[in-house]
Scaffold this motif. Structure first.
Motif, short mmCIF file in Angstrom:
data_model
loop_
_atom_site.label_atom_id
_atom_site.label_comp_id
_atom_site.label_asym_id
_atom_site.label_seq_id
_atom_site.Cartn_x
_atom_site.Cartn_y
_atom_site.Cartn_z
N PHE A 60 34.21 -14.24 -34.66
CA PHE A 60 34.86 -12.96 -34.94
C PHE A 60 33.92 -11.78 -35.16
O PHE A 60 34.35 -10.63 -35.09
CB PHE A 60 35.75 -13.09 -36.18
N LEU A 61 32.66 -12.04 -35.42
CA LEU A 61 31.78 -10.94 -35.83
C LEU A 61 30.83 -10.50 -34.72
O LEU A 61 30.25 -11.33 -34.02
CB LEU A 61 30.96 -11.35 -37.05
N GLU A 62 30.68 -9.20 -34.62
CA GLU A 62 29.59 -8.63 -33.84
C GLU A 62 28.42 -8.41 -34.79
O GLU A 62 28.58 -8.38 -36.02
CB GLU A 62 30.01 -7.30 -33.22
N GLN A 63 27.22 -8.27 -34.23
CA GLN A 63 26.05 -8.03 -35.06
C GLN A 63 26.29 -6.80 -35.95
O GLN A 63 26.62 -5.72 -35.47
CB GLN A 63 24.82 -7.79 -34.17
N GLY A 64 26.11 -7.00 -37.25
CA GLY A 64 26.24 -5.89 -38.18
C GLY A 64 27.62 -5.65 -38.74
O GLY A 64 27.81 -4.76 -39.58
N PRO A 91 28.78 -12.81 -58.16
CA PRO A 91 27.98 -13.86 -57.55
C PRO A 91 28.84 -14.80 -56.71
O PRO A 91 30.05 -14.92 -56.95
CB PRO A 91 27.35 -14.58 -58.74
N GLY A 92 28.20 -15.45 -55.76
CA GLY A 92 28.97 -16.31 -54.86
C GLY A 92 28.14 -17.42 -54.26
O GLY A 92 26.92 -17.50 -54.49
N TYR A 93 28.79 -18.25 -53.50
CA TYR A 93 28.18 -19.43 -52.90
C TYR A 93 27.15 -19.02 -51.85
O TYR A 93 27.50 -18.43 -50.84
CB TYR A 93 29.27 -20.31 -52.29
N PHE A 94 25.86 -19.35 -52.10
CA PHE A 94 24.85 -18.88 -51.15
C PHE A 94 24.85 -19.69 -49.86
O PHE A 94 24.24 -19.27 -48.88
CB PHE A 94 23.45 -18.83 -51.77
N GLY A 95 25.52 -20.82 -49.80
CA GLY A 95 25.66 -21.53 -48.53
C GLY A 95 26.47 -20.70 -47.55
O GLY A 95 26.13 -20.59 -46.37
N ALA A 96 27.56 -20.09 -48.04
CA ALA A 96 28.35 -19.21 -47.19
C ALA A 96 27.56 -17.97 -46.82
O ALA A 96 27.61 -17.49 -45.68
CB ALA A 96 29.64 -18.82 -47.91
N ARG A 97 26.80 -17.45 -47.79
CA ARG A 97 26.01 -16.26 -47.52
C ARG A 97 25.00 -16.51 -46.40
O ARG A 97 24.84 -15.70 -45.49
CB ARG A 97 25.27 -15.81 -48.78
N ARG A 98 24.30 -17.65 -46.47
CA ARG A 98 23.30 -17.96 -45.45
C ARG A 98 23.94 -18.13 -44.08
O ARG A 98 23.42 -17.64 -43.06
CB ARG A 98 22.54 -19.23 -45.83
N ALA A 99 25.08 -18.84 -44.03
CA ALA A 99 25.73 -19.08 -42.75
C ALA A 99 26.22 -17.77 -42.13
O ALA A 99 26.05 -17.54 -40.92
CB ALA A 99 26.90 -20.05 -42.92
N LEU A 127 9.01 -15.62 -35.25
CA LEU A 127 10.40 -15.84 -35.65
C LEU A 127 11.14 -14.52 -35.72
O LEU A 127 10.56 -13.47 -36.01
CB LEU A 127 10.45 -16.53 -37.01
N SER A 128 12.45 -14.59 -35.51
CA SER A 128 13.28 -13.40 -35.65
C SER A 128 13.35 -13.01 -37.11
O SER A 128 13.12 -13.82 -38.02
CB SER A 128 14.68 -13.67 -35.10
N LYS A 129 13.71 -11.75 -37.38
CA LYS A 129 13.86 -11.29 -38.76
C LYS A 129 14.95 -12.09 -39.47
O LYS A 129 14.83 -12.41 -40.65
CB LYS A 129 14.19 -9.80 -38.78
N MET A 130 16.03 -12.40 -38.72
CA MET A 130 17.10 -13.19 -39.31
C MET A 130 16.59 -14.55 -39.75
O MET A 130 16.84 -15.01 -40.86
CB MET A 130 18.25 -13.35 -38.30
N ALA A 131 15.82 -15.22 -38.88
CA ALA A 131 15.30 -16.55 -39.21
C ALA A 131 14.38 -16.49 -40.41
O ALA A 131 14.42 -17.36 -41.29
CB ALA A 131 14.57 -17.14 -38.00
N GLN A 132 13.54 -15.48 -40.47
CA GLN A 132 12.62 -15.34 -41.59
C GLN A 132 13.38 -15.20 -42.91
O GLN A 132 13.01 -15.80 -43.92
CB GLN A 132 11.71 -14.13 -41.38
N GLN A 133 14.46 -14.41 -42.90
CA GLN A 133 15.21 -14.21 -44.13
C GLN A 133 16.00 -15.46 -44.52
O GLN A 133 16.13 -15.78 -45.70
CB GLN A 133 16.15 -13.01 -43.97
N VAL A 134 16.52 -16.18 -43.52
CA VAL A 134 17.23 -17.43 -43.81
C VAL A 134 16.26 -18.44 -44.42
O VAL A 134 16.59 -19.13 -45.40
CB VAL A 134 17.87 -18.00 -42.53
N ILE A 135 15.06 -18.52 -43.87
CA ILE A 135 14.06 -19.46 -44.39
C ILE A 135 13.70 -19.12 -45.83
O ILE A 135 13.55 -20.01 -46.69
CB ILE A 135 12.80 -19.44 -43.49
N GLN A 136 13.58 -17.83 -46.13
CA GLN A 136 13.23 -17.41 -47.48
C GLN A 136 14.27 -17.81 -48.52
O GLN A 136 13.95 -18.06 -49.67
CB GLN A 136 13.03 -15.89 -47.52
N THR A 137 15.53 -17.87 -48.10
CA THR A 137 16.60 -18.17 -49.06
C THR A 137 17.07 -19.62 -48.99
O THR A 137 17.97 -20.00 -49.74
CB THR A 137 17.82 -17.26 -48.80
N SER A 138 16.47 -20.42 -48.13
CA SER A 138 16.91 -21.81 -47.99
C SER A 138 16.16 -22.71 -48.95
O SER A 138 14.97 -22.48 -49.24
CB SER A 138 16.68 -22.31 -46.55
#
Length: 478
Positions: A200-204, A212-220, A99-110
């Motif tokens: 709108f976003l490039e990587q990084g 604190p904030g909504y982690f659904g937005a953070r994950r997306a 898995l990509s690093k991004m996927a691993q981190q998303v899985i950890q926080t889901s």
């Protein structure tokens, strides 16, 4: 000749022909039947197994079509020359894909799975009050009146009639002036966050996120490659000055100005104007998440941040998940005019469009006034449940936690004494059948004071009082 018996279960829900096909295929893939071996005729095999010849013929035909067997007139059915790696491990022992690093981190926080609904889960509407009869009638009429083109691929931005109805309603309720063409229908706020980030976003690229904030937005946003910059929130909402100090050139800012989650704070007018000024000077865009502003219990509702923007810097997101129910899978984005076509294009490469019949049903539901009546009905119910929570807190939380008065929304924060770990309390409460989220779990940086987010909208007054009593017993142990 068969070196491995064919196995099947007569009382299984799986057809015998399918079981025979799977059993033979397993033997062939494992190399248990040598290449070139001639198999028994379908008639003989059917007699041996005591099954219908039709099932054997069906299994052989599938195996021939997939290349495992060859069949020639006069030569019977033989095992094909397929390459079998006999040293390959069994499927269950194969290492998972990298898995990509991004996927691993998303899985950890889901979140893991769907848990039963318990008090005080936040952000959940009163599902028992859902207008299912009216919604079902709208769905039924959408199907009965559907023309053939309603069953075909649809516009990625959504049904024009529904978009126009939403635009008109936003003008009445949120002071938003927009045309129906600027409204895009999506399946959820979460999808809207992701699409906007991909657009709108490039990587990084840096993105301000309430902390604190909504982690659904953070994950997306994280899944789209954003470099998330936590910006502190206080009683006046997002601290714009701190955001400018941390990331003055951020590309996007995510805010919930009308009712910040999880703190419940409302962004002051001064902060709203400062945020818009920063976006204009920095060529940045603002994502306004207006998830539950329909439920105002005290005073008039505040106008949306979008209504203050003179330079097309705000993208407004609304959802039917709170006003109706999450399973409706309907949300919308109001876009500046110059971003409508780019959004249409980026939507096409994801799921394409929101189900058209669902949109027809939603349009009928809105046009007939059912949504407005439903919101008035549940708003009154939520006000009573909010009052029940306030009463329960006064009765049970004496000195253990400070519940802040809730002027709007579906949940409230009970602030804890400085020495108490909100995560420890939430964990202990869960073991007692009380579901509450700690304030710190929504934070990317340490917070000065812990708290518990208590949802009240989905629970009766009796359940609220019982759960508050149970929570008080847990709090008393800290």
């Amino acid at each position: 000749m068969l070196l491995r018996p064919i196995t099947f279960v007569r009382q299984s829900g799986l057809p015998i022909a399918t079981q025979i096909y799977l059993s033979l295929r397993t033997s062939l893939l494992n190399g248990e039947i040598p290449v070139g071996v001639r198999l028994p005729s379908t008639r003989d095999l059917a007699t041996q197994l005591g099954v219908s010849r039709t099932g054997i013929v069906s299994a052989f035909e599938r195996l021939v079509a997939e290349g495992y067997l060859t069949s020639r007139v006069g030569d019977g059915t033989r095992v094909s020359e397929i390459q079998i790696d006999k040293t390959a491990p069994a499927v269950e022992n194969v290492a998972p894909a990298r898995l990509s690093k991004m996927a691993q981190q998303v899985i950890q926080t889901s979140p893991r799975g769907i848990m039963p609904l318990l008090p005080f889960r936040p952000g959940t509407p009163a599902l028992e009050l859902a207008p299912l009869e009216l919604w079902g009638r709208a769905m039924r009429m959408a199907c009965l009146e559907a023309k053939p083109d309603a069953l075909d691929v649809s516009d990625s931005l959504g049904l024009p009639k529904l978009r126009q109805l939403i635009a008109e309603r936003l003008y009445r309720t949120r002071s938003i002036v927009c045309e129906g063409e600027q409204v895009a229908i999506v399946s959820s706020s979460q999808q809207a966050f992701y699409l906007i980030a991909r657009l709108f976003l490039e990587q990084g690229d840096e993105v301000w996120l309430e902390d604190p904030g909504y982690f659904g937005a953070r994950r997306a946003l994280f899944a789209a490659g954003a470099n998330i910059v936590p910006v502190p929130v206080d009683k006046d909402g997002l601290d714009v000055v701190r955001g400018m100090q941390r990331a003055p050139n951020a590309k996007l800012a995510y805010v919930a100005p009308s009712h910040q989650f999880p703190t419940g704070y409302t962004m002051s007018l001064e902060r709203r104007l400062a945020l818009l000024a920063w976006a204009q000077s920095s060529d940045a865009l603002i994502v306004e998440d207006d998830y539950d502003s329909e439920f105002v219990f005290e005073g008039p509702p505040l106008a949306a941040l979008y209504s203050l923007s003179k330079h097309a810097r705000v993208m407004y997101i609304g959802t039917f998940s709170k006003t109706l129910f999450p399973a409706a899978r309907l949300a919308y984005v109001v876009l500046p005019k110059n971003l409508v076509e780019p959004f249409r294009c980026i939507r096409r490469v994801t799921d394409g469009f929101t189900p058209t019949l669902l949109q027809h049903a939603a349009a009928r539901f809105l046009a007939e006034g059912h949504l407005d009546r439903h919101i008035r009905h549940v708003r009154a119910a939520y006000a009573e449940r909010r009052d029940a929570l306030m009463d329960a807190a006064k009765l049970h939380f004496n000195g253990l936690a400070n519940l802040v008065v809730v002027p709007t929304g579906l949940d409230a924060v009970a602030w804890l004494p400085p020495h108490v770990s909100d995560r420890a309390v939430a964990s202990a409460a869960h073991k007692q059948g009380v579901e509450t989220f700690s304030l710190s779990q929504f934070a990317m940086e340490p917070i000065a004071q812990g708290g518990l987010v208590l949802g009240f909208s989905a629970f009766s007054a009796d359940r609220i009082h019982l759960a508050a009593s149970q929570l008080a017993k847990v709090l008393a142990t800290f």
